[in-house]
Design an enzyme around this catalytic site. Structure first.
Site, short mmCIF file in Angstrom:
data_model
loop_
_atom_site.label_atom_id
_atom_site.label_comp_id
_atom_site.label_asym_id
_atom_site.label_seq_id
_atom_site.Cartn_x
_atom_site.Cartn_y
_atom_site.Cartn_z
N ASN A 126 44.44 -21.12 32.18
CA ASN A 126 43.50 -20.35 31.20
C ASN A 126 44.28 -19.37 30.34
OD1 ASN A 126 41.37 -20.52 29.91
ND2 ASN A 126 40.11 -20.30 31.81
N GLY A 447 23.04 -24.55 21.62
CA GLY A 447 22.33 -23.74 22.71
C GLY A 447 22.33 -22.05 22.58
N GLU A 499 19.44 -18.93 25.01
CA GLU A 499 20.20 -18.63 26.16
C GLU A 499 20.25 -17.06 26.35
OE1 GLU A 499 24.21 -20.56 26.48
OE2 GLU A 499 23.28 -22.52 25.69
N ASP A 504 27.16 -15.25 30.80
CA ASP A 504 28.29 -16.07 30.63
C ASP A 504 27.71 -17.32 31.03
OD1 ASP A 504 31.48 -16.12 30.84
OD2 ASP A 504 30.68 -17.25 32.54
N TYR A 527 44.15 -14.28 26.41
CA TYR A 527 45.02 -14.29 25.41
C TYR A 527 45.15 -12.95 24.66
CZ TYR A 527 40.94 -14.98 22.35
OH TYR A 527 39.95 -14.97 21.96
N TRP A 576 36.34 -22.72 35.03
CA TRP A 576 36.54 -21.60 34.78
C TRP A 576 35.92 -20.44 36.01
CZ3 TRP A 576 33.93 -22.21 29.23
CH2 TRP A 576 34.77 -22.90 28.47
N CYS A 659 34.03 -28.38 23.04
CA CYS A 659 34.46 -27.60 21.93
C CYS A 659 35.53 -27.88 21.08
CB CYS A 659 34.81 -26.15 22.50
SG CYS A 659 33.19 -25.47 23.23
N HIS A 710 32.80 -20.15 14.25
CA HIS A 710 33.77 -19.09 14.42
C HIS A 710 33.95 -18.27 13.35
CE1 HIS A 710 34.60 -22.45 17.38
NE2 HIS A 710 34.92 -21.20 18.16
#
Ligand code: GLN
Ligand code: ZN
Length: 770
Positions: A126, A447, A499, A504, A527, A576, A659, A710
Site C-alpha cells: 500500500n 456513497g 455516509e 473510514d 505516500y 486495507w 476506483c 478529485h
C-alpha cells in the site's frame, strides 16, 4: 558468526513527526531548516533504536522526505525539464515532482504551475512510489550526495551503516517514458551505470564496506532484456576497483523463476531473499548462490505486524547455515520495515493478550538480533526470549479470539449455490425494474457526501465522550435528512444516505466485527506525508449485529426514491487491514464475505433494494506474477464478492464500485462478479477504454464516472453531455448509468451541488433523445 540486519526502517517517527514537519513546511508555517533538522533527529533516533536492539547491520539512506525512488530520480538528475526551468531549490524541485507545485508570481520569482510525476503502488504493498519518468535523450549525472551524507551522519554518531541504494535494473524497470517519448527505459542502462560506479566508489571512499543494492524487480516476470541487464549491470558494479561489497536485495516474492539470473550476480558479495513471503525458494537459492557468496535470509516480516515465530525462523536460518556455514548467513527482515508501524510501545489501549502477539518495527529490530544470537551461540544464549516467544505463539494459536468454531462450521457448510444469485441477469433486471421503476440513464452517486468540518467535530466529540450516543445519532439523522433533501432537489434517481457516520470505509466495519482490533499509533506511510492506520485482523471474523441497517433504514423512511445501502466489500476490507498470517487470505476474505452477506440480507429485509458493495482494492490484490497464484486470487476474490452479495432476491439490485479504469487486464474478474450495476472511474481516462465492455458484449449495467471528484473543478453541463456521448459509442443506452467517479467526501457542497445538477440535466437530455 551469523549477523543480523534490517533492510530499512520506517521514517515517520513514533508520533509521525516527519509528517507533521513536512506538512508544516509545505504550509509555510515552518522553515526549511527546521524540516531538515527534524529529518536529522529522526534518522539519529532510528539508528539508535536499531543499535540498542543489537542489530549488526543497520541501514542508511533508507530515509526520505517523500519517497526513496524520488530520491534516486533526483540523485541521478533524471528530473524532467518542466521541473528544472523555474530555478527552484533542490528540495523544492523534489517536492514539486512528488506533489506538484502551484505558486503565484512574486516581485522576485515567476509563477510556477507544474503537476506531480506519476505515483504508483510499490509492488503489491500500500506504499506508493514516484515513477522515474524518462526522456528519449535521457542523460544521467550524479547530482547529489544524500547517500554519502547520511552514511557520514551515522558514522559521526558512532554507527557504521550499510547504505541502501535502489539498483539500476529496478530503477529503470519501474520507470516509464515521459509523455510523447518512446524510450524503453531499460535501454538507458549503459548511460546510467557510470553514475552508479561513481556513487558506489564514493560510498566506499566514505568508509562504507558494504552497500545494500535493492533489485526487487527480480521477483517479477521479467522480459529477457531486463534479465540480461542484471549481467551487464553487475559484471561492472561488482567489479569496481575500489567499490564496496554489494548485497543484492530482493523482496515480496521468490526469485526461483529468475534463477538463471543468479549466476550473473553470484560473484557479488551477497544476495538477500524474502523467506517470509516465499520460504519455499530457500533450497533452490542455496543451490544457486556463488561459492563465497553470503545469503541474507529475510525471516522477519517487513510487511506485517505479527511477532516472528522464532522456532520457524531459526529453522530456516539453520538450513542456510548448514549449507553455507555461519559466516555466510545473515538474519534479516524480509523487506524494509517501512511497511510496519514504528513501535508497539505506543499502544496503550490494546488488550494485553493481543498486544503480546504483535511486533512493530522497533520490536522486529530486536527479533533479528535474537534470532542471529540463537543461531550463533545456541538457544541457551537466548533461552528466556525463546521461551516467551513460544508461549506467545502458542497463546495466539489457541486463543478464542483466533478460533471461532461457529465461523469455521459456517465456512465448511458453504455450497456452490451460495455464490450465485437466484436467476441470471435478464430475469433479475426485469424484476428490478418493477421494484425500482427507474428512468433510462438513471443517476446516482457513489456513497459519501462532503464530510464537513461539522461532521468531524461532532464525531470527535462523540469519541471523546463529550456528547451522548443519542445526541450523536440525532446529529447523524439530521445530516441524512439534509443530504436527502439536497438529492431530491437536484433530481437524482437512486439516493444515498451520505455516509456521515463513517470515519473510514474499512475501520467503520472493522469496529463492528468480531475478529478485529485497532491501534492508536500504528501508522504506516502510504505516500509522501500520507499515512494510514490499518485495523488488524486477529481472528475468525463474524458479525455480532447489523452494522449499517439503522442508518439506511432511517434514510429510506425519509424518501420515496430508492435508497442505496453502502458496504465495503470483503476483499477491500482484507486488503486495507493487516491480515492474519496464520490462515490464507482467501479464508479471511470468505469470513468477511459471510459477515457482509448477513448485512446485505438484513438491508434487503429492511426495505433497501439497491445495495452497493465497494471493492476499490480488488485490483491491487492482484498477485505480482502471472500463473497459479493469480488464477487462484481471481477465483477467491470473485467468490468472496459473490458470496457477500448473492443472498438477495432477484428484485434487489447489487451495485459495485471500483476506483480505477485500468480494467483491461481485469475484465474477466469484473465481469465474473455478476454485479447488476458497476460504477467505475472513467473521467480521467480515455472513453475508448470502455471498448472492452462492447467487445466482450458485457450484458449488465455500468456507470463510468462522468466527472473527476478529485478536483474542485465544477464540470459543465456541456462537458458531461459530451462525455456521455463518447461513452455511448461503447455502451448501450439501456445499460448506462450516470454518476461521478467516486465518493464525494473530500469535496465541498459549493462544488458538489452545481456539479450534480449539471450531471442530472445531462442525463435528462439523453432521456429525451433516446
Ligand atoms: N462508498 C465510498 C464513498 O463514496 C467509496 C469510496 C471508494 O471507492 N474509495 O466514499
Ligand atoms: Zn472510488
Amino acid at each position: 558468526m551469523v549477523q543480523s540486519s534490517v533492510l530499512g526502517f520506517p521514517r515517520m517517527g513514533a508520533n509521525r513527526e516527519l509528517k507533521k514537519a513536512t506538512e508544516s513546511y509545505w504550509a509555510g508555517k515552518s522553515s526549511v531548516e527546521s524540516l531538515i533538522e527534524t529529518g536529522k533527529t529522526l534518522r539519529a533516533a532510528h539508528w539508535k533504536i536499531q543499535k540498542d536492539a543489537g542489530v549488526d547491520i543497520i541501514p542508511s539512506n533508507d530515509f526520505s522526505f517523500y519517497d526513496q525512488v524520488l530520491d534516486h530520480i533526483q540523485l541521478f538528475n533524471a528530473v524532467p525539464e518542466r521541473y528544472t526551468k523555474y530555478n527552484l531549490s533542490p528540495l523544492e524541485t523534489f517536492f514539486a515532482m512528488g506533489r506538484g507545485l502551484q505558486r503565484k508570481a512574486t516581485d522576485t520569482t515567476e509563477a510556477v504551475d507544474v503537476t506531480s510525476l506519476e505515483m504508483v503502488k510499490w509492488f503489491d504493498s500500500n506504499y506508493h512510489y514516484v515513477r522515474p519518468t524518462l526522456q528519449d535523450n535521457q542523460t544521467f549525472k550524479l547530482s547529489g550526495t544524500k547517500p554519502i551524507d547520511e552514511f557520514n551522519e551515522a558514522k559521526e554518531l558512532g554507527i557504521v551503516t550499510r547504505p541502501v541504494v535502489l539498483g539500476p535494473v529496478s530503477f529503470l524497470h519501474l520507470g516509464k517514458a515521459d509523455r510523447g517519448q518512446t524510450v524503453n527505459p531499460i535501454d538507458l542502462l549503459d548511460s546510467l551505470l557510470p553514475v552508479y560506479e561513481e556513487l558506489l566508489t564514493k560510498l566506499a571512499e566514505a568508509g562504507a564496506e558494504t552497500v545494500q543494492i535493492d533489485e526487487p524487480v527480480l521477483v517479477l516476470d521479467l522480459p529477457e532484456k531486463t534479465k540480461k541487464a542484471f549481467a551487464t549491470a553487475y559484471s561492472k558494479l561488482g567489479a569496481l576497483a575500489n567499490g564496496p561489497k554489494l548485497v543484492l536485495a530482493t523482496y515480496f516474492g521468490d526469485i526461483v523463476h529468475n534463477i538463471d539470473v543468479v549466476p550473473s550476480i553470484n560473484h557479488l558479495y551477497g544476495l538477500h531473499i524474502d523467506l517470509v513471503r516465499a520460504p519455499g525458494q530457500l533450497k533452490d537459492v542455496l543451490a544457486a548462490v556463488g561459492e563465497k557468496q553470503i545469503l541474507s535470509a529475510g525471516v522477519v516480516d517487513g510487511r506485517n505486524i505479527w511477532k516472528t515465530n522464532f522456532s520457524k525462523a531459526i529453522g530456516l536460518v539453520e538450513t542456510a547455515v548448514e549449507a553455507l556455514g555461519a559466516d555466510r548467513v545473515i538474519v534479516a527482515t524480509s523487506s524494509s520495515l517501512l511497511h510496519t508501524p514504528h513501535t508497539l510501545a505506543s499502544e496503550k489501549k490494546l488488550a494485553a493478550d493481543v498486544a503480546d502477539w504483535f511486533s512493530f518495527a522497533s520490536e522486529k529490530a530486536k527479533e533479528v538480533a535474537i534470532i542471529a544470537k540463537a543461531v550463533t551461540e545456541g538457544s541457551d544464549a537466548v533461552a528466556e526470549e525463546l521461551k516467551a516467544n513460544a508461549a506467545s505463539v502458542k497463546a495466539r494459536a489457541t486463543s478464542e479470539r483466533t478460533n471461532d468454531a461457529a465461523v469455521k462450521d459456517r465456512q465448511a457448510a458453504i455450497t456452490e449455490a451460495d455464490y450465485s444469485r437466484k436467476s441470471p441477469f435478464p430475469e433479475r433486471i426485469a424484476a428490478q425494474s418493477k421494484t425500482l421503476n427507474l428512468p433510462k440513464f438513471p443517476t446516482t452517486t457513489i456513497g459519501s457526501f462532503p464530510q464537513t468540518s461539522e461532521i468531524r467535530v461532532q464525531r470527535n466529540k462523540f469519541t471523546k465522550g463529550e456528547i451522548t450516543a443519542e445526541q450523536y445519532e440525532k446529529f447523524i439523522e439530521k445530516e441524512i435528512d439534509d443530504v436527502i433533501a439536497i438529492q431530491e432537489e437536484i433530481g437524482l434517481d437512486v439516493l444515498v444516505h451520505g455516509e456521515p457516520e463513517r470515519n473510514d470505509m474499512v475501520q467503520y466495519f472493522g469496529e463492528r466485527l468480531n475478529g478485529y482490533v485497532f491501534t492508536t499509533h500504528a501508522w504506516v506511510q502510504s505516500y509522501g506525508s500520507r499515512c494510514v492506520r490499518p485495523p488488524i485482523i486477529v481472528g475468525d471474523i463474524s458479525r455480532p449485529a447489523p452494522m449499517t441497517v439503522k442508518e439506511s433504514k432511517y434514510a429510506q423512511s425519509k424518501t420515496k426514491k430508492p435508497m442505496k445501502g453502502m458496504l465495503t466489500g470483503p476483499v477491500t476490507c482484507l486488503r486495507w487491514s493487516f491480515p492474519r498470517d496464520d490462515v490464507h487470505q482467501s479464508v479471511q476474505a470468505e469470513q468477511l464475505a459471510l459477515a457482509l452477506r448477513d448485512e446485505v440480507v438484513d438491508l434487503e429485509k429492511a426495505g433497501i433494494y439497491v445495495i452497493q458493495v465497494d471493492e476499490p482494492a480488488i485490483r491491487e490484490g492482484f498477485p505480482l506474477r502471472d500463473g497459479k497464484e493469480r488464477d487462484e486470487y481471481l477465483k477467491w476474490a470473485v467468490n468472496s464478492f459473490k458470496l457477500s452479495t448473492a443472498g438477495v432476491e432477484d428484485g434487489t439490485q447489487i451495485h459495485s464500485h471500483f476506483c480505477y479504469s485500468d480494467f483491461q487486464d481485469m475484465f474477466s474478474l469484473i465481469s465474473d462478479l455478476d454485479a447488476d450495476v458497476l460504477s467505475i472511474e472513467n473521467s480521467k481516462s480515455d472513453a475508448k477504454l470502455l471498448n472492452v465492455f462492447k467487445k466482450e458484449e458485457y450484458p449488465r449495467h455500468i456507470g463510468p464516472g462522468v466527472y473527476d471528484i478529485h478536483s474542485p473543478r465544477i464540470p459543465s453541463y456541456e462537458e458531461i453531455k459530451n462525455r456521455i456521448e463518447e461513452m455511448l459509442a461503447y455502451l448501450k443506452p439501456e445499460q448506462l448509468w450516470i454518476d461521478p467517479d467516486c465518493g464525494l467526501k473530500t469535496r465541498q457542497w459549493t462544488e458538489t451541488k452545481p456539479a450534480l445538477t449539471n450531471l442530472v440535466n445531462a442525463a435528462k437530455f439523453f432521456r429525451e433523445k433516446y
